[in-house]
Design an enzyme around this catalytic site. Structure first.
Site, mmCIF file in Angstrom:
data_model
loop_
_atom_site.group_PDB
_atom_site.id
_atom_site.type_symbol
_atom_site.label_atom_id
_atom_site.label_comp_id
_atom_site.label_asym_id
_atom_site.label_seq_id
_atom_site.Cartn_x
_atom_site.Cartn_y
_atom_site.Cartn_z
ATOM 1 N N LYS A 1 -10.958 -31.465 9.816
ATOM 2 C CA LYS A 1 -10.988 -30.326 8.939
ATOM 3 C C LYS A 1 -9.959 -29.447 9.435
ATOM 4 C CE LYS A 1 -14.140 -27.101 9.641
ATOM 5 N NZ LYS A 1 -13.546 -25.624 9.484
ATOM 6 N N ASN A 2 -9.948 -29.209 10.681
ATOM 7 C CA ASN A 2 -9.073 -28.010 11.186
ATOM 8 C C ASN A 2 -7.795 -28.330 11.337
ATOM 9 O OD1 ASN A 2 -11.458 -26.354 11.447
ATOM 10 N ND2 ASN A 2 -11.456 -26.460 13.637
ATOM 11 N N ASP B 1 -16.416 -25.665 19.968
ATOM 12 C CA ASP B 1 -17.038 -26.350 18.539
ATOM 13 C C ASP B 1 -17.739 -27.351 18.843
ATOM 14 O OD1 ASP B 1 -15.678 -24.452 17.129
ATOM 15 O OD2 ASP B 1 -14.134 -25.929 16.261
ATOM 16 N N CYS C 1 -17.855 -18.360 9.054
ATOM 17 C CA CYS C 1 -18.936 -18.538 10.074
ATOM 18 C C CYS C 1 -19.203 -17.157 10.622
ATOM 19 C CB CYS C 1 -18.847 -19.621 10.926
ATOM 20 S SG CYS C 1 -19.072 -21.322 10.593
ATOM 21 N N ARG D 1 -14.869 -12.102 14.926
ATOM 22 C CA ARG D 1 -13.738 -12.880 14.351
ATOM 23 C C ARG D 1 -12.337 -11.811 13.789
ATOM 24 N NH1 ARG D 1 -15.348 -18.836 12.736
ATOM 25 N NH2 ARG D 1 -13.567 -19.419 13.356
ATOM 26 N N ARG E 1 -19.624 -28.152 4.672
ATOM 27 C CA ARG E 1 -18.382 -27.677 5.035
ATOM 28 C C ARG E 1 -17.485 -28.115 5.816
ATOM 29 N NH1 ARG E 1 -18.612 -22.345 7.479
ATOM 30 N NH2 ARG E 1 -16.448 -22.862 7.444
HETATM 31 C C1 UD1 Z 1 -10.235 -22.048 15.016
HETATM 32 C C2 UD1 Z 1 -11.019 -23.345 14.462
HETATM 33 C C3 UD1 Z 1 -12.567 -23.047 15.139
HETATM 34 C C4 UD1 Z 1 -12.702 -23.014 16.630
HETATM 35 C C5 UD1 Z 1 -11.738 -22.136 17.070
HETATM 36 C C6 UD1 Z 1 -11.505 -21.956 18.555
HETATM 37 C C7 UD1 Z 1 -10.104 -23.528 12.299
HETATM 38 C C8 UD1 Z 1 -10.037 -23.457 10.948
HETATM 39 N N1 UD1 Z 1 -11.128 -22.873 13.091
HETATM 40 O O1 UD1 Z 1 -10.761 -20.948 14.426
HETATM 41 O O2 UD1 Z 1 -13.305 -24.252 14.551
HETATM 42 O O3 UD1 Z 1 -13.939 -22.729 16.997
HETATM 43 O O4 UD1 Z 1 -10.409 -22.205 16.548
HETATM 44 O O5 UD1 Z 1 -11.288 -23.043 19.041
HETATM 45 O O6 UD1 Z 1 -9.182 -24.232 12.951
HETATM 46 N N2 UD1 Z 1 -9.181 -13.450 18.105
HETATM 47 C C9 UD1 Z 1 -8.860 -12.022 18.082
HETATM 48 N N3 UD1 Z 1 -7.940 -11.289 16.962
HETATM 49 C C10 UD1 Z 1 -7.317 -12.302 16.211
HETATM 50 C C11 UD1 Z 1 -7.665 -13.629 16.364
HETATM 51 C C12 UD1 Z 1 -8.464 -14.183 17.148
HETATM 52 O O7 UD1 Z 1 -9.478 -11.382 18.776
HETATM 53 O O8 UD1 Z 1 -6.654 -11.755 15.511
HETATM 54 C C13 UD1 Z 1 -10.121 -13.869 19.168
HETATM 55 C C14 UD1 Z 1 -11.303 -14.582 18.182
HETATM 56 O O9 UD1 Z 1 -12.364 -13.530 17.966
HETATM 57 C C15 UD1 Z 1 -12.026 -15.436 19.094
HETATM 58 C C16 UD1 Z 1 -10.633 -15.878 19.778
HETATM 59 O O10 UD1 Z 1 -9.742 -14.986 19.770
HETATM 60 O O11 UD1 Z 1 -12.749 -14.734 20.216
HETATM 61 C C17 UD1 Z 1 -10.268 -17.276 19.591
HETATM 62 O O12 UD1 Z 1 -10.239 -17.348 17.905
HETATM 63 P P1 UD1 Z 1 -9.112 -18.431 17.374
HETATM 64 O O13 UD1 Z 1 -8.641 -19.396 18.417
HETATM 65 O O14 UD1 Z 1 -8.183 -17.580 16.559
HETATM 66 O O15 UD1 Z 1 -10.143 -18.984 16.392
HETATM 67 P P2 UD1 Z 1 -10.064 -19.483 14.782
HETATM 68 O O16 UD1 Z 1 -8.411 -20.009 14.704
HETATM 69 O O17 UD1 Z 1 -10.664 -18.379 13.900
#
Ligand code: UD1
Length: 429
Positions: free
Chosen positions: A22-23, A316, A126, A131, A408
């Site tokens: 999915k990701n 995850d 989620c 986030r 999902r």
């Molecule tokens: C993706 C995955 C999710 C997985 C996560 C971590 C997808 C669709 N989702 O989520 O399943 O759990 O990676 O492996 O691929 N953060 C900030 N600012 C930002 C962006 C992120 O502070 O602008 C923080 C987030 O709050 C979190 C950390 O960085 O604490 C990691 O987030 P991120 O790696 O970006 O996760 P996602 O891409 O949302």
């Protein structure tokens, strides 16, 4: 609303086919916005999130054709999508759509790169922590986009196009890396992403972008270099297997006992999780068709695990591991470092009789000899499946409510598990 009923106690034996990730599928579909030619994606999982993203892309003017089944196709074979963003008719991604799935916010990157403007609603998704998207915005600003936030929308403009730059992320972010990578492919000059996420899904997207004519090196390492090109073209790409689905079923087998072949799984995508499962007492064998996981007789040993960016133990799989550890012979400790508030499964696992205490980022799980089935509620995607894992080993009946979260991210979960002997059924309505 559909529910899932499980009667625990059966061992799992047989084969579970692993679907496309999915990701990876979501950002790959979004990457199709970068070109006016057709991107063909094979092995796309049939998931609610994929269907929702199809609607979101359709709103921008993207045509998506999904090829039907061919003679000889396996019933679980992923779908082939032909995605054509020949003309982008709308550079706005509205709240009604983006609020349902966080990853859809990432359309901002190809839209600003190709159309030099985008207006995208701040995301939902989620409920695991706040986030934010500050790092995604920072990355686009580094590439020369002017960003304003108005009425819940992020408005990005780059009248003369994006320009290559160095983007140094203060923390590892998968979303930030995807956005920076996609946007930089069409920027003028060279972009360097420092402290990039190394997740396999990033590598898969970079591979696909390179097939489309991008010049990306270093994906899978903390430093990615992108030489911008004027145009990308069509390509064909196969989505890599889902490492989180693989790890989830591996934990289900470790919990229920038995022996299952995870067909199409790639062990190098989840070595940290496989190591933890081995320490917990499972037997893992790698073969030509994927991974075989078994747990016979002996109980589950407790483990101490901290989640971390790839190649560490994935956040995850944290909820699923916690479900497994509820039946370990002793105390386990699981520390969550990626997302705050990703412990919503704790109170639901307690309904099975699990003993879990929380202290900040760390959960201590005192294994119990028996779990008992209970009515439980799915909260987020991975938390939901942890309840299924607990239920497989619980005495009596469990009813998992609100399973739209499961749909999902897990393709035909109840069919895959019941084919291996689990007593599990979906109750519609
Ligand atoms: C993706 C995955 C999710 C997985 C996560 C971590 C997808 C669709 N989702 O989520 O399943 O759990 O990676 O492996 O691929 N953060 C900030 N600012 C930002 C962006 C992120 O502070 O602008 C923080 C987030 O709050 C979190 C950390 O960085 O604490 C990691 O987030 P991120 O790696 O970006 O996760 P996602 O891409 O949302």
């Amino acid at each position: 609303m559909d529910r899932i009923r499980i009667i625990g106690g059966n061992e799992l034996r047989g084969t579970i086919p692993i679907s496309g990730a999915k990701n990876a599928a979501l950002p790959l579909m979004i990457a199709a916005l970068l070109t006016d030619e057709t991107l063909i994606l094979d092995n796309v999982p049939r998931l609610a999130d994929v269907a929702l993203l199809q609607r979101i892309l359709g709103n921008h003017g993207v045509d998506i054709m999904s090829a039907g089944k061919r003679p000889g196709d396996h019933e679980y074979q992923g779908q082939t999508l032909h995605i054509s963003a020949k003309t982008i008719v709308d550079t706005t991604a509205p709240y009604e759509l983006v609020s349902k799935m966080r990853a859809s916010f990432w359309v901002i990157a190809p839209l600003i790169a190709r159309m030099h403007e985008a207006k995208v609603s701040l995301p939902g998704g989620c409920a695991i922590g706040t986030r934010p998207v500050d790092l995604l915005i920072m990355a686009l600003e580094r590439l020369g986009a002017e960003i304003t936030i108005d009425g819940g929308y992020v408005i990005a403009k780059a009248p003369g196009g994006l320009k290559g730059a160095t983007i140094a992320f203060p923390k590892v972010t998968v979303s930030g890396t995807h956005v920076a990578l996609m946007a930089a492919t069409l920027a003028r000059g060279t972009t360097i992403i420092d402290n990039a996420a190394c997740e396999p899904e990033i590598v898969d997207v970079a591979d696909c972008l390179n097939k489309m004519g991008a010049k990306i090196t270093g994906a899978g390492t903390p430093r990615i270099t992108i030489e911008g090109v004027a145009k990308l073209h069509g390509a064909r790409h196969t989505v890599l297997p889902d490492r989180i689905e693989t790890g989830t079923y591996a934990m289900a087998v470790a919990m229920a006992g038995g022996e299952v072949q995870l067909s199409g799984a790639r062990p190098e995508l989840l070595q940290a999780a496989l190591d933890v499962l081995t320490a917990a007492g499972a037997t893992i064998t790698v073969n030509n068709d994927g991974i075989k996981i078994a747990r016979n007789g002996a109980g589950i040993s407790p483990v101490t695990v901290t989640t971390a960016p790839f190649p560490g133990f994935p956040t995850d799989l944290q909820a699923q591991l916690m479900a497994l550890m509820t039946r370990a012979k002793g105390a386990s400790h699981i520390t969550e470092t990626i997302f705050e508030n990703r412990f919503m499964h704790v109170q639901e696992l307690a309904r099975f009789g699990a003993k879990i205490s929380l202290d900040g980022e760390t959960a201590t799980i005192d294994g119990v000899s028996k779990l008992r089935g209970a009515p439980v509620m799915a909260t987020d995607l991975r938390a939901s499946v942890s309840l299924v894992i607990a239920a497989l080993a619980a005495e009596g009946e469990t009813m998992v409510n609100r399973i739209y979260h499961l749909d999902r991210g897990f393709e035909r979960l109840e069919e895959k598990l019941s084919a291996c002997g689990a007593n599990i059924e979906r109750i519609s309505g």
